[in-house]
Structures are given as C-alpha cells and as structure tokens.
Design a protein around this motif. Structure first.
Motif: not given
Length: 423
Positions: A332-333, A336, A368, A372-374
C-alpha cells in the motif's frame, strides 16, 4: 522452500493478462463502474468460465480449481494492473474462506459450487468502518466489540421464538460490492452482556426487510453499499452458535486476504510506474525528453526499488500468509508513493478526469482507508511478532549467609569519635 512460480501459475498470469488487455482498458473500466452492478458482468462470466477465477482457491470437491491461495494472489496481481472492478475480492478472498471454515456440510455443498462458478456472488457485511479490525489486520479484538457489543449501533441478532431461525437488526455502512451481491455474510452481535459473542449469518438478496443502497465513494472501482437490516430473517453460518470460532475464522481469512490485497496493490503500482516511464520517455522539454534529466531518473529509480521490494514481500506472503500484514503495508505504501509520483511526473495531468492516473491514486487512498492505515498494519504485525514486548526483569541471585567467624560475618567497626577542636 521453492518460491518459483509453477507452469500453471505462469499460464494463469499469461491468459489473464491477455484477456484483460483486450477487455479492460481505462475507458472500459470507467464504463463498467457506472453500470448498476459496478462491474462488467459479461467479462466476469468470461473469467469465471475460461479461468475459473472465483473458484481458484476452492477445492475440487465443491467445483473449484483446487489451487492454493498463492494462485489467487498471482491472478489478483494481474487484476490490480488494470484496476479491474469485479466481485472477486469480496467473493473469493473474503466470503469463500469463511463459508468453507464455518459452514455446515449442507451449507458448503449448496453455496461453494455456485460461488466457484461465478453464478453467485457474496459480500461480507461488517458494521461501521471496522473491516480491518474484524479481519485482525490492524488489531486483535477477540471479544468482537466491533460488531456492536450489545450497545446501540452495529448489527444485533435475536433468535426466533420458535428457535428455527434468526432476525437481524442494524446496519453496515461500508460493504464491498454489497449492492450487487446475491448473498450477504453479516457479522452480528448476540447474547447481550451475559453471553456476548459475534456470529456470522447468511442473508439472501431478496430477504424481506433488507435495504441496500450504493454509496458514493472515492474509488469507483471498489464499489461500496450501505446495508440496512430491519427484522431480516437470516440463517446461522454453522451448526452451533456456541462452538463457532468466528473471530479466529475472520483472522485467518484476514491473513489470506491481506496477501491477496498486497499482490493486487503491487500490480497496480507496477503498472502506474510502467505508464509513467513510458510517458517521460516521450515527453520533450527544453529540446530533450524529460526522462533524460537526472532528477527524473533518480525519482523513477527510487520508485522502482520501492515497487520491487513490495513485490518480493507480496510473493513471500502468498506462500506464507502469516506475513500478509507486513506485505500489505509495504504494498500500500508503494502504491501510494508511485501513484503520487505518477501524477507529479505527468505534470499534474493526473488531476483531470480525462487521464487515468487519478484512478491509481484513488485506489491507493481507498485501500489504505479500508484495510489500513499503513502505520497501524505495521504496528500490529510488530505486536504479533513481539518486537516491542518489555524485557523481563532480572531475577536477583539468592543471598548466601556468611560463614561464622569470617570477616563478612564480623560486625562492622564503629567509626572513631570525632575530636572536638577549640576555635
């Protein structure tokens, strides 16, 4: 462990990329999400018939392909490349494992074959914005407080007076593909405070008292719905409510789903990077292509390293789902950052509806928010691994009494008296 892809997995990837390359361009994606279902039904049936896509991880006993979750992750990497809007995630990654783990023999025989063939789609309805918590991605809640906990809100379940069925009350506001799914798996709280527990129930699309409305969301390729349950008849998933380990089944499903989501995010990040590289190799400024400038090269090189690291983590999690949380955070990071840089290197054109760069940015932000969040994904993975557990206090050594007559046993000498000095 041999982590190389098999010939069957390479064939799945090749065939799926060929089909999606012809049927799932940016214009087709935008047209599909604006339909009532939110996806291309004809393409979904083609993927179900030719590849058995929704039944990849279903055993052959129930009409599936009988592959491992790693094969589903390989397929989802390809669907992520084109941001395919489909009920694959909600049906195959979330609902099928729960039915297989908790359902009775009759329920598995009745539901898994149509789910594997694509004729039946399903959605997991969790109250509130608690999907990541329910799947144990961002924290452990074995008590199931996210389902309502006997208080106002959430979804409550009550047994009928005759004991033959259940009735559900409440609502779930963020249900993936909940507006089009023909079967709903609803997580509901029952038992009040004395016997508090969370159970899963089966609700059909035509159940009286069921109200579904599609929501306006950030990422149209991830359609969501608000589910309202007003005295809705439901069937308990499983035989006995007392022996069902619903939190454990949800956590196991979350581990597999996180590996699948990581592969999907890696596919999207890789495609966003590839399109950006293609663009900077064509766009000219100051008499040369902008991809030849050192600053642009450095930014693209950083993105390449980020995406490759996320891909390695996703592949590892496909074979070891226990590492799915960390792989999902990494993917996910990467998505993004890649989507944001894609917009920047396209000169801001990604903020216009005509260009498809904004689709990847919205997918990154939406995933996310949902899973998530991460930083919470990483924190929970660290807690599970015990990385920040306090160190045990040192145990003092037992004191040994001194032997009689030893210097240690002798009484301490008193200090000499201080002399008085006249001033």
């Amino acid at each position: 462990m041999d982590a190389a892809f098999t010939a069957e997995q390479d064939e799945i990837r090749r065939t799926l990329r060929e089909i999606l390359g012809k049927r799932c361009g940016p214009d087709e994606v935008k047209a599909a999400v604006r339909t009532a279902a939110g996806y291309d039904r004809e393409l979904w049936q083609q993927l179900s018939r030719q590849l058995g896509l929704p039944g990849i991880a279903v055993t052959e006993e129930y009409g599936g392909v009988g592959c491992a979750p790693a094969d589903l992750a390989v397929a989802c990497e390809e669907t992520g490349r084109v941001l395919l809007p489909s009920p694959l995630l909600a049906t195959a990654a979330l609902c099928v494992p729960l039915i297989a783990a908790l359902g009775t023999a009759a329920q598995r025989s009745a539901l898994l074959p149509p789910l594997a063939s694509g004729g039946l789609t399903a959605a997991l309805a969790v109250p509130g914005p608690a999907l990541a918590t329910a799947l144990a991605l961002t924290g452990e809640d074995t008590a199931g407080r996210w389902s309502g906990g006997g208080r106002a809100g959430g979804v409550q379940a009550r047994a009928d007076t005759d004991g033959d069925g259940w009735r559900l009350y409440g609502e779930a506001a963020q249900v993936l593909d909940g507006h089009s799914a023909r079967l709903l798996l609803v997580a509901a709280h029952t038992g009040g405070f004395a016997r508090s527990r969370t159970l899963l129930f089966l609700v059909r699309e035509d159940a009286p008292g069921l109200v579904r409305s599609r929501q306006t969301v950030l990422d149209e390729t991830r359609p969501q719905a608000r589910i309202q349950l007003r005295h809705v008849p439901a069937e308990l998933l499983g035989e006995r409510e007392e022996g069902a380990d619903v939190p454990g089944a949800l956590a196991a499903t979350g581990r597999t789903a996180s590996a699948v989501l990581a592969a999907e995010a890696v596919g999207a990040a890789g495609q966003a990077l590839a399109r950006t590289v293609e663009y900077v190799c064509r766009r000219e400024q100051f008499g040369r292509v902008i991809g030849s400038f050192q600053a642009v090269k450095h930014r693209l090189a950083d993105l390449y390293v980020q995406v490759q690291a996320a891909r390695s983590a996703a592949y590892y999690a496909a074979w070891d789902p226990d590492q799915g949380g960390l792989a999902l955070a990494q993917a996910l990071e990467a998505l993004r950052l890649t989507a944001g840089e894609a917009i920047q290197l396209h000169g801001g054109i990604g903020f216009t509806w005509e260009h498809d760069a904004h689709l990847y940015f919205k997918r990154a932000a939406s995933d996310e928010l949902l899973f998530g969040p991460v930083h919470r994904l990483r924190a929970h993975a660290a807690d599970r691994a015990g990385l920040f557990a306090p160190a045990p206090a040192p145990v003092p050594a037992a004191a040994t009494p001194p032997a009689p007559g030893s210097a240690a046993a002798a009484p301490a000498a008193s200090p000499p008296p201080q002399e008085k000095v006249a001033v």
